[in-house]
Design a protein around this motif. Structure first.
Motif, PDB file in Angstrom:
ATOM      1  N   PRO A   1      -7.725   6.350  -4.247  1.00  0.00           N
ATOM      2  CA  PRO A   1      -7.001   5.177  -4.757  1.00  0.00           C
ATOM      3  C   PRO A   1      -7.965   4.056  -5.148  1.00  0.00           C
ATOM      4  CG  PRO A   1      -6.137   5.892  -2.629  1.00  0.00           C
ATOM      5  CD  PRO A   1      -7.389   6.661  -2.866  1.00  0.00           C
ATOM      6  N   ARG A   2      -7.659   3.406  -6.260  1.00  0.00           N
ATOM      7  CA  ARG A   2      -8.455   2.278  -6.741  1.00  0.00           C
ATOM      8  C   ARG A   2      -7.504   1.223  -7.311  1.00  0.00           C
ATOM      9  NH1 ARG A   2     -11.735   4.431  -4.077  1.00  0.00           N
ATOM     10  NH2 ARG A   2     -13.670   5.380  -4.715  1.00  0.00           N
ATOM     11  N   TYR A   3      -8.010   0.002  -7.438  1.00  0.00           N
ATOM     12  CA  TYR A   3      -7.248  -1.059  -8.094  1.00  0.00           C
ATOM     13  C   TYR A   3      -7.395  -0.909  -9.597  1.00  0.00           C
ATOM     14  CZ  TYR A   3      -6.868  -3.315  -3.532  1.00  0.00           C
ATOM     15  OH  TYR A   3      -6.593  -3.590  -2.220  1.00  0.00           O
ATOM     16  N   ALA A   4      -6.273  -0.976 -10.316  1.00  0.00           N
ATOM     17  CA  ALA A   4      -6.282  -0.811 -11.768  1.00  0.00           C
ATOM     18  C   ALA A   4      -6.432  -2.136 -12.506  1.00  0.00           C
ATOM     19  CB  ALA A   4      -4.995  -0.118 -12.222  1.00  0.00           C
ATOM     20  N   THR A   5      -6.020  -3.243 -11.878  1.00  0.00           N
ATOM     21  CA  THR A   5      -6.023  -4.532 -12.563  1.00  0.00           C
ATOM     22  C   THR A   5      -7.006  -5.482 -11.879  1.00  0.00           C
ATOM     23  OG1 THR A   5      -3.715  -4.227 -13.182  1.00  0.00           O
ATOM     24  CG2 THR A   5      -4.586  -6.476 -13.297  1.00  0.00           C
ATOM     25  N   ARG A   6      -7.817  -6.124 -12.702  1.00  0.00           N
ATOM     26  CA  ARG A   6      -8.788  -7.110 -12.215  1.00  0.00           C
ATOM     27  C   ARG A   6      -8.617  -8.381 -13.041  1.00  0.00           C
ATOM     28  NH1 ARG A   6     -15.066  -6.705 -10.763  1.00  0.00           N
ATOM     29  NH2 ARG A   6     -15.576  -8.898 -11.023  1.00  0.00           N
ATOM     30  N   LYS A   7      -8.422  -9.504 -12.352  1.00  0.00           N
ATOM     31  CA  LYS A   7      -8.323 -10.806 -13.012  1.00  0.00           C
ATOM     32  C   LYS A   7      -9.357 -11.732 -12.384  1.00  0.00           C
ATOM     33  CE  LYS A   7      -3.489 -10.318 -14.184  1.00  0.00           C
ATOM     34  NZ  LYS A   7      -2.132 -10.822 -14.042  1.00  0.00           N
ATOM     35  N   ASP A   8     -10.380 -12.074 -13.167  1.00  0.00           N
ATOM     36  CA  ASP A   8     -11.440 -12.952 -12.694  1.00  0.00           C
ATOM     37  C   ASP A   8     -11.016 -14.411 -12.846  1.00  0.00           C
ATOM     38  OD1 ASP A   8     -13.090 -10.759 -12.164  1.00  0.00           O
ATOM     39  OD2 ASP A   8     -13.924 -10.780 -14.180  1.00  0.00           O
ATOM     40  N   PHE A   9     -11.592 -15.268 -12.004  1.00  0.00           N
ATOM     41  CA  PHE A   9     -11.338 -16.706 -12.098  1.00  0.00           C
ATOM     42  C   PHE A   9     -12.612 -17.451 -11.712  1.00  0.00           C
ATOM     43  CE2 PHE A   9     -10.141 -15.449  -7.791  1.00  0.00           C
ATOM     44  CZ  PHE A   9     -10.708 -16.418  -6.987  1.00  0.00           C
ATOM     45  N   VAL A  10     -12.669 -18.714 -12.090  1.00  0.00           N
ATOM     46  CA  VAL A  10     -13.750 -19.598 -11.659  1.00  0.00           C
ATOM     47  C   VAL A  10     -13.121 -20.728 -10.854  1.00  0.00           C
ATOM     48  CG1 VAL A  10     -15.286 -19.029 -13.595  1.00  0.00           C
ATOM     49  CG2 VAL A  10     -13.726 -20.968 -13.781  1.00  0.00           C
ATOM     50  N   TYR A  11     -13.886 -21.233  -9.900  1.00  0.00           N
ATOM     51  CA  TYR A  11     -13.389 -22.341  -9.096  1.00  0.00           C
ATOM     52  C   TYR A  11     -12.992 -23.488 -10.031  1.00  0.00           C
ATOM     53  CZ  TYR A  11     -15.184 -20.283  -4.700  1.00  0.00           C
ATOM     54  OH  TYR A  11     -15.414 -19.490  -3.601  1.00  0.00           O
ATOM     55  N   GLY A  12     -11.860 -24.068  -9.728  1.00  0.00           N
ATOM     56  CA  GLY A  12     -11.294 -25.122 -10.566  1.00  0.00           C
ATOM     57  C   GLY A  12     -10.059 -24.635 -11.299  1.00  0.00           C
ATOM     58  N   GLU A  13      -9.929 -23.318 -11.486  1.00  0.00           N
ATOM     59  CA  GLU A  13      -8.743 -22.736 -12.114  1.00  0.00           C
ATOM     60  C   GLU A  13      -7.707 -22.410 -11.043  1.00  0.00           C
ATOM     61  OE1 GLU A  13     -10.700 -20.271 -15.829  1.00  0.00           O
ATOM     62  OE2 GLU A  13     -10.391 -19.197 -13.944  1.00  0.00           O
ATOM     63  N   ASP A  14      -6.451 -22.311 -11.461  1.00  0.00           N
ATOM     64  CA  ASP A  14      -5.424 -21.808 -10.569  1.00  0.00           C
ATOM     65  C   ASP A  14      -5.574 -20.293 -10.484  1.00  0.00           C
ATOM     66  OD1 ASP A  14      -4.448 -24.355 -10.283  1.00  0.00           O
ATOM     67  OD2 ASP A  14      -2.645 -24.037 -11.481  1.00  0.00           O
ATOM     68  N   VAL A  15      -5.258 -19.730  -9.311  1.00  0.00           N
ATOM     69  CA  VAL A  15      -5.331 -18.289  -9.123  1.00  0.00           C
ATOM     70  C   VAL A  15      -3.994 -17.810  -8.556  1.00  0.00           C
ATOM     71  CG1 VAL A  15      -6.369 -18.476  -6.819  1.00  0.00           C
ATOM     72  CG2 VAL A  15      -6.652 -16.385  -8.109  1.00  0.00           C
ATOM     73  N   THR A  16      -3.516 -16.690  -9.073  1.00  0.00           N
ATOM     74  CA  THR A  16      -2.268 -16.106  -8.591  1.00  0.00           C
ATOM     75  C   THR A  16      -2.598 -14.951  -7.655  1.00  0.00           C
ATOM     76  OG1 THR A  16      -1.085 -16.773 -10.583  1.00  0.00           O
ATOM     77  CG2 THR A  16      -0.090 -15.006  -9.264  1.00  0.00           C
ATOM     78  N   ILE A  17      -2.080 -15.063  -6.438  1.00  0.00           N
ATOM     79  CA  ILE A  17      -2.274 -14.065  -5.386  1.00  0.00           C
ATOM     80  C   ILE A  17      -0.894 -13.512  -5.067  1.00  0.00           C
ATOM     81  CG2 ILE A  17      -3.022 -13.685  -3.013  1.00  0.00           C
ATOM     82  CD1 ILE A  17      -4.920 -16.154  -3.430  1.00  0.00           C
ATOM     83  N   GLY A  18      -0.637 -12.282  -5.475  1.00  0.00           N
ATOM     84  CA  GLY A  18       0.710 -11.733  -5.308  1.00  0.00           C
ATOM     85  C   GLY A  18       1.674 -12.533  -6.156  1.00  0.00           C
ATOM     86  N   GLU A  19       2.643 -13.159  -5.508  1.00  0.00           N
ATOM     87  CA  GLU A  19       3.661 -13.953  -6.207  1.00  0.00           C
ATOM     88  C   GLU A  19       3.367 -15.446  -6.199  1.00  0.00           C
ATOM     89  OE1 GLU A  19       7.558 -13.078  -4.630  1.00  0.00           O
ATOM     90  OE2 GLU A  19       6.992 -10.998  -4.258  1.00  0.00           O
ATOM     91  N   TRP A  20       2.230 -15.845  -5.616  1.00  0.00           N
ATOM     92  CA  TRP A  20       1.987 -17.263  -5.368  1.00  0.00           C
ATOM     93  C   TRP A  20       0.732 -17.737  -6.083  1.00  0.00           C
ATOM     94  CZ3 TRP A  20       2.369 -13.491  -1.535  1.00  0.00           C
ATOM     95  CH2 TRP A  20       3.677 -13.285  -1.093  1.00  0.00           C
ATOM     96  N   THR A  21       0.831 -18.928  -6.678  1.00  0.00           N
ATOM     97  CA  THR A  21      -0.297 -19.504  -7.403  1.00  0.00           C
ATOM     98  C   THR A  21      -0.788 -20.735  -6.651  1.00  0.00           C
ATOM     99  OG1 THR A  21       0.581 -18.674  -9.488  1.00  0.00           O
ATOM    100  CG2 THR A  21      -1.021 -20.469  -9.626  1.00  0.00           C
ATOM    101  N   ILE A  22      -2.116 -20.795  -6.486  1.00  0.00           N
ATOM    102  CA  ILE A  22      -2.732 -21.926  -5.788  1.00  0.00           C
ATOM    103  C   ILE A  22      -3.905 -22.446  -6.609  1.00  0.00           C
ATOM    104  CG2 ILE A  22      -2.045 -21.127  -3.489  1.00  0.00           C
ATOM    105  CD1 ILE A  22      -5.031 -20.210  -3.123  1.00  0.00           C
ATOM    106  N   PRO A  23      -4.263 -23.726  -6.422  1.00  0.00           N
ATOM    107  CA  PRO A  23      -5.455 -24.250  -7.087  1.00  0.00           C
ATOM    108  C   PRO A  23      -6.721 -23.819  -6.340  1.00  0.00           C
ATOM    109  CG  PRO A  23      -4.417 -25.975  -5.771  1.00  0.00           C
ATOM    110  CD  PRO A  23      -3.531 -24.752  -5.683  1.00  0.00           C
ATOM    111  N   THR A  24      -7.833 -23.741  -7.063  1.00  0.00           N
ATOM    112  CA  THR A  24      -9.110 -23.428  -6.427  1.00  0.00           C
ATOM    113  C   THR A  24     -10.082 -24.608  -6.505  1.00  0.00           C
ATOM    114  OG1 THR A  24     -10.040 -22.469  -8.448  1.00  0.00           O
ATOM    115  CG2 THR A  24      -8.878 -20.973  -6.949  1.00  0.00           C
ATOM    116  N   ASP A  25      -9.593 -25.752  -6.968  1.00  0.00           N
ATOM    117  CA  ASP A  25     -10.476 -26.922  -7.021  1.00  0.00           C
ATOM    118  C   ASP A  25     -10.828 -27.360  -5.601  1.00  0.00           C
ATOM    119  OD1 ASP A  25      -7.667 -27.593  -6.868  1.00  0.00           O
ATOM    120  OD2 ASP A  25      -8.254 -29.704  -7.033  1.00  0.00           O
ATOM    121  N   GLY A  26     -12.017 -27.927  -5.453  1.00  0.00           N
ATOM    122  CA  GLY A  26     -12.439 -28.452  -4.177  1.00  0.00           C
ATOM    123  C   GLY A  26     -12.901 -27.403  -3.175  1.00  0.00           C
TER     124      GLY A  26
END
Length: 179
Positions: free
Chosen positions: A148-173
């Motif tokens: 088994p492997r993960y099929a989807t990869r979504k990269d982000f940089v600090y300062g962007e919002d990131v979606t984890i499962g069903e929830w989106t959080i900010p990564t600033d600070g």
């Protein structure tokens, strides 16, 4: 190997885990930026998740005895009801595993856990990397000839919002490692 981990835990510094290759010993105890990242991500998630779910940063480990794998995510998104067990959590109960990359052993988070977490059935794996101020969200487990492997990869940089499962959080600070 589980017996060895239990015997030496608390008597050696750092964190011990079991993988297909054997024991992983991250000698360095996590420092301030690592712990602060985990705390901020956990708090931000719990603000947007429904009652009854936790972004848990404590113990115990997650373990699949059949696979011979024992891991300890920095943050586990899990229902409170699934925590009412003795011993290790069932990894299939986790909604997500979140790791803050260790300065001393980054390959454990970027390589070994990327292999182990889909094998354990953890549907979402998120990596925050204070070395670079970047991260990734891995999801959609699928079968490959290597397992088994993960099929989807979504990269982000600090300062962007990131979606984890069903929830989106900010990564600033979020803190970065110095030097």
């Amino acid at each position: 190997m589980r017996g060895i981990v239990e015997q030496v835990r608390g008597r050696v510094p750092g964190k011990l885990e079991i993988t297909e290759e054997g024991l992983v010993h991250d000698l360095a105890s996590p420092g301030g930026p690592h712990e602060l990242t985990a705390a901020r991500v956990s708090r931000r998630l719990e603000k947007v998740m429904p009652e009854g779910l936790l972004a848990h940063t404590g113990t115990p480990d997650v373990e699949d005895p059949q696979q011979g794998i024992l891991r300890h995510p920095d943050i586990m998104v899990i229902a409170e009801a699934d925590m009412e067990v003795e011993g290790a959590f069932d990894p299939r109960a986790l909604l997500a595993a979140i790791e803050v990359v260790s300065r001393s052993n980054p390959d454990n988070d970027w390589t070994s856990k990327t292999r182990d977490y889909p094998l354990l059935g953890i549907p979402v794996y998120v990596i925050f990397d204070p070395r670079t101020g970047e991260g990734t969200v891995l999801s959609d487990i699928h079968t490959t000839p290597q397992g088994p492997r993960y099929a989807t990869r979504k990269d982000f940089v600090y300062g962007e919002d990131v979606t984890i499962g069903e929830w989106t959080i900010p990564t600033d600070g979020l803190p970065r490692y110095s030097g």
